[in-house]
Design a protein around this motif. Sequence first.
Motif, PDB file in Angstrom:
ATOM      1  N   GLU A  30      49.249  31.511  31.591  1.00  0.00           N
ATOM      2  CA  GLU A  30      48.377  31.113  32.827  1.00  0.00           C
ATOM      3  C   GLU A  30      47.382  31.529  32.383  1.00  0.00           C
ATOM      4  N   ILE A  31      46.863  32.400  32.156  1.00  0.00           N
ATOM      5  CA  ILE A  31      45.771  32.707  30.938  1.00  0.00           C
ATOM      6  C   ILE A  31      45.517  31.703  30.336  1.00  0.00           C
ATOM      7  N   VAL A  32      46.005  30.932  29.658  1.00  0.00           N
ATOM      8  CA  VAL A  32      45.583  30.099  29.047  1.00  0.00           C
ATOM      9  C   VAL A  32      44.912  28.963  29.337  1.00  0.00           C
ATOM     10  N   TRP A  33      46.522  28.137  30.967  1.00  0.00           N
ATOM     11  CA  TRP A  33      45.793  27.483  31.219  1.00  0.00           C
ATOM     12  C   TRP A  33      44.780  26.967  32.334  1.00  0.00           C
ATOM     13  N   GLU A  34      44.388  28.975  32.668  1.00  0.00           N
ATOM     14  CA  GLU A  34      43.727  29.156  33.678  1.00  0.00           C
ATOM     15  C   GLU A  34      42.457  28.643  32.859  1.00  0.00           C
ATOM     16  N   GLY A  35      42.336  29.422  31.707  1.00  0.00           N
ATOM     17  CA  GLY A  35      40.965  29.272  30.568  1.00  0.00           C
ATOM     18  C   GLY A  35      40.292  27.750  30.765  1.00  0.00           C
ATOM     19  N   GLN A  36      41.633  27.337  30.652  1.00  0.00           N
ATOM     20  CA  GLN A  36      41.213  25.379  30.254  1.00  0.00           C
ATOM     21  C   GLN A  36      40.665  24.485  31.244  1.00  0.00           C
ATOM     22  N   LEU A  37      41.234  25.406  32.310  1.00  0.00           N
ATOM     23  CA  LEU A  37      40.633  23.990  33.288  1.00  0.00           C
ATOM     24  C   LEU A  37      39.280  24.857  34.450  1.00  0.00           C
ATOM     25  N   ARG A  38      39.441  25.997  34.133  1.00  0.00           N
ATOM     26  CA  ARG A  38      37.752  26.506  34.031  1.00  0.00           C
ATOM     27  C   ARG A  38      37.386  26.374  33.556  1.00  0.00           C
ATOM     28  N   GLY A  39      37.515  26.295  31.964  1.00  0.00           N
ATOM     29  CA  GLY A  39      36.453  26.162  30.991  1.00  0.00           C
ATOM     30  C   GLY A  39      36.001  27.236  30.797  1.00  0.00           C
ATOM     31  N   MET A  40      36.968  28.966  30.683  1.00  0.00           N
ATOM     32  CA  MET A  40      36.877  29.840  30.501  1.00  0.00           C
ATOM     33  C   MET A  40      37.203  30.690  29.526  1.00  0.00           C
TER      34      MET A  40
ATOM     35  N   PRO B 235      40.241  32.750  27.625  1.00  0.00           N
ATOM     36  CA  PRO B 235      41.034  33.857  28.294  1.00  0.00           C
ATOM     37  C   PRO B 235      40.960  34.885  28.864  1.00  0.00           C
ATOM     38  N   ALA B 236      40.039  35.551  27.246  1.00  0.00           N
ATOM     39  CA  ALA B 236      39.849  37.335  27.939  1.00  0.00           C
ATOM     40  C   ALA B 236      39.335  37.300  29.145  1.00  0.00           C
ATOM     41  N   ASP B 237      38.008  36.377  29.485  1.00  0.00           N
ATOM     42  CA  ASP B 237      37.407  36.667  30.679  1.00  0.00           C
ATOM     43  C   ASP B 237      38.078  36.192  32.170  1.00  0.00           C
ATOM     44  N   VAL B 238      39.085  35.352  31.369  1.00  0.00           N
ATOM     45  CA  VAL B 238      40.168  35.263  33.171  1.00  0.00           C
ATOM     46  C   VAL B 238      40.961  36.562  33.087  1.00  0.00           C
ATOM     47  N   TYR B 239      41.116  37.201  32.311  1.00  0.00           N
ATOM     48  CA  TYR B 239      42.542  38.974  31.942  1.00  0.00           C
ATOM     49  C   TYR B 239      41.129  39.139  32.767  1.00  0.00           C
ATOM     50  N   ASP B 240      40.044  39.726  32.393  1.00  0.00           N
ATOM     51  CA  ASP B 240      38.998  40.554  32.734  1.00  0.00           C
ATOM     52  C   ASP B 240      38.862  39.951  34.872  1.00  0.00           C
ATOM     53  N   GLU B 241      38.588  39.328  35.098  1.00  0.00           N
ATOM     54  CA  GLU B 241      38.723  38.936  36.261  1.00  0.00           C
ATOM     55  C   GLU B 241      39.790  39.305  37.417  1.00  0.00           C
ATOM     56  N   TYR B 242      41.362  38.760  36.450  1.00  0.00           N
ATOM     57  CA  TYR B 242      42.133  39.769  37.610  1.00  0.00           C
ATOM     58  C   TYR B 242      42.498  40.842  37.953  1.00  0.00           C
ATOM     59  N   ILE B 243      41.832  41.483  36.678  1.00  0.00           N
ATOM     60  CA  ILE B 243      41.149  43.014  36.665  1.00  0.00           C
ATOM     61  C   ILE B 243      40.715  43.305  38.107  1.00  0.00           C
ATOM     62  N   ARG B 244      39.772  42.580  38.065  1.00  0.00           N
ATOM     63  CA  ARG B 244      38.092  43.080  39.279  1.00  0.00           C
ATOM     64  C   ARG B 244      38.401  42.479  40.047  1.00  0.00           C
ATOM     65  N   LEU B 245      39.858  41.509  40.720  1.00  0.00           N
ATOM     66  CA  LEU B 245      39.955  41.842  41.501  1.00  0.00           C
ATOM     67  C   LEU B 245      41.178  42.063  41.869  1.00  0.00           C
ATOM     68  N   THR B 246      41.707  43.921  41.345  1.00  0.00           N
ATOM     69  CA  THR B 246      43.051  44.195  41.291  1.00  0.00           C
ATOM     70  C   THR B 246      42.425  45.828  42.310  1.00  0.00           C
ATOM     71  N   PRO B 247      42.157  45.935  42.853  1.00  0.00           N
ATOM     72  CA  PRO B 247      40.953  47.405  43.177  1.00  0.00           C
ATOM     73  C   PRO B 247      41.909  48.124  42.653  1.00  0.00           C
ATOM     74  N   MET B 248      42.796  48.518  42.247  1.00  0.00           N
ATOM     75  CA  MET B 248      43.866  49.756  41.566  1.00  0.00           C
ATOM     76  C   MET B 248      42.881  48.869  40.306  1.00  0.00           C
ATOM     77  N   LYS B 249      42.085  48.233  39.451  1.00  0.00           N
ATOM     78  CA  LYS B 249      41.404  48.273  37.953  1.00  0.00           C
ATOM     79  C   LYS B 249      42.090  48.221  36.984  1.00  0.00           C
ATOM     80  N   ARG B 250      43.657  47.227  37.014  1.00  0.00           N
ATOM     81  CA  ARG B 250      44.513  47.487  36.118  1.00  0.00           C
ATOM     82  C   ARG B 250      45.426  46.456  36.294  1.00  0.00           C
ATOM     83  N   ILE B 251      45.657  45.975  34.755  1.00  0.00           N
ATOM     84  CA  ILE B 251      47.087  44.598  35.060  1.00  0.00           C
ATOM     85  C   ILE B 251      47.786  45.261  35.439  1.00  0.00           C
TER      86      ILE B 251
END
Length: 259
Positions: free
Chosen positions: A196-206, A208-224
């Motif tokens: 999903e990280i790869v797919w989302e990166g392709q669809l959003r022009g990002m 994949p590492a930045d998508v992963y970091d965004e998931y962490i930012r969106l999680t208040p406990m700050k980990r995957i």
Amino acid sequence: MGLLDGKIAVVTGAASGIGRSIATHYAGEGATVVVADLNVEAAEGVAAQLRQTAPESMAVQVNVTSKVSCQALYETVYQRYGRIDIVGNNAGVSTMNRIVDLTEEEWDFNMNVNAKGVFLCTQAALPYLIEQGGGRIINTASMAGKRGTPLLAHYAASKWAVIGFTKSTALEVAEHGITVNCVCPGFVKTSMQDREIVWEGQLRGMDPADVYDEYIRLTPMKRIQTPDDVARIYVFLASHLADFVTGEAVDVTGGADLV
């Protein structure tokens, strides 16, 4: 003494990811586990590991989109063990696309595995649970089943369906001593998330590492989230500690569902 000593548990999609972790935690708490998966070779590998602590565990191939296959799974389990205590409907899939580009095949793939699969496995298991006067059904839904999720409208729809089905089934079978709940994970580190990280990166022009970091930012406990985070809630819902819990959709997201 484990929380699930002597219990017979079936977990679909148990050859990898969240399902594998659920099966491992169940075995660690004393349950005999049926590792059910379309990939029977991988399921056999997991079952072999579980037999180190749960010697009667076994693997069974199942296609959760087939009524015949789901019925055969539960017939096999009942013939082998004489009872079924815990039904873990965990098998799931995902794809990503914008709605304007979403194909019928993608829609059907997600709905058939994620929603229809829960229905067919539940329907196949219920006669055994009703006859024995109780049991647990636990379904894997998602944080996406409670809120809109861009690029995952079809996946989200399938998980909203799981939640609705869970609550409705809980009302129907409560008189038989059966509880029905679902678990709603957030951003879980699995092979599915890797794709999903790869797919989302392709669809959003990002990247994949930045998508992963965004998931962490969106999680208040700050980990995957890990599969073990989900599996521990599965153990709770399967145990006597949750005797009076039914019809619930339990969030396990590290707070990501609140953002």
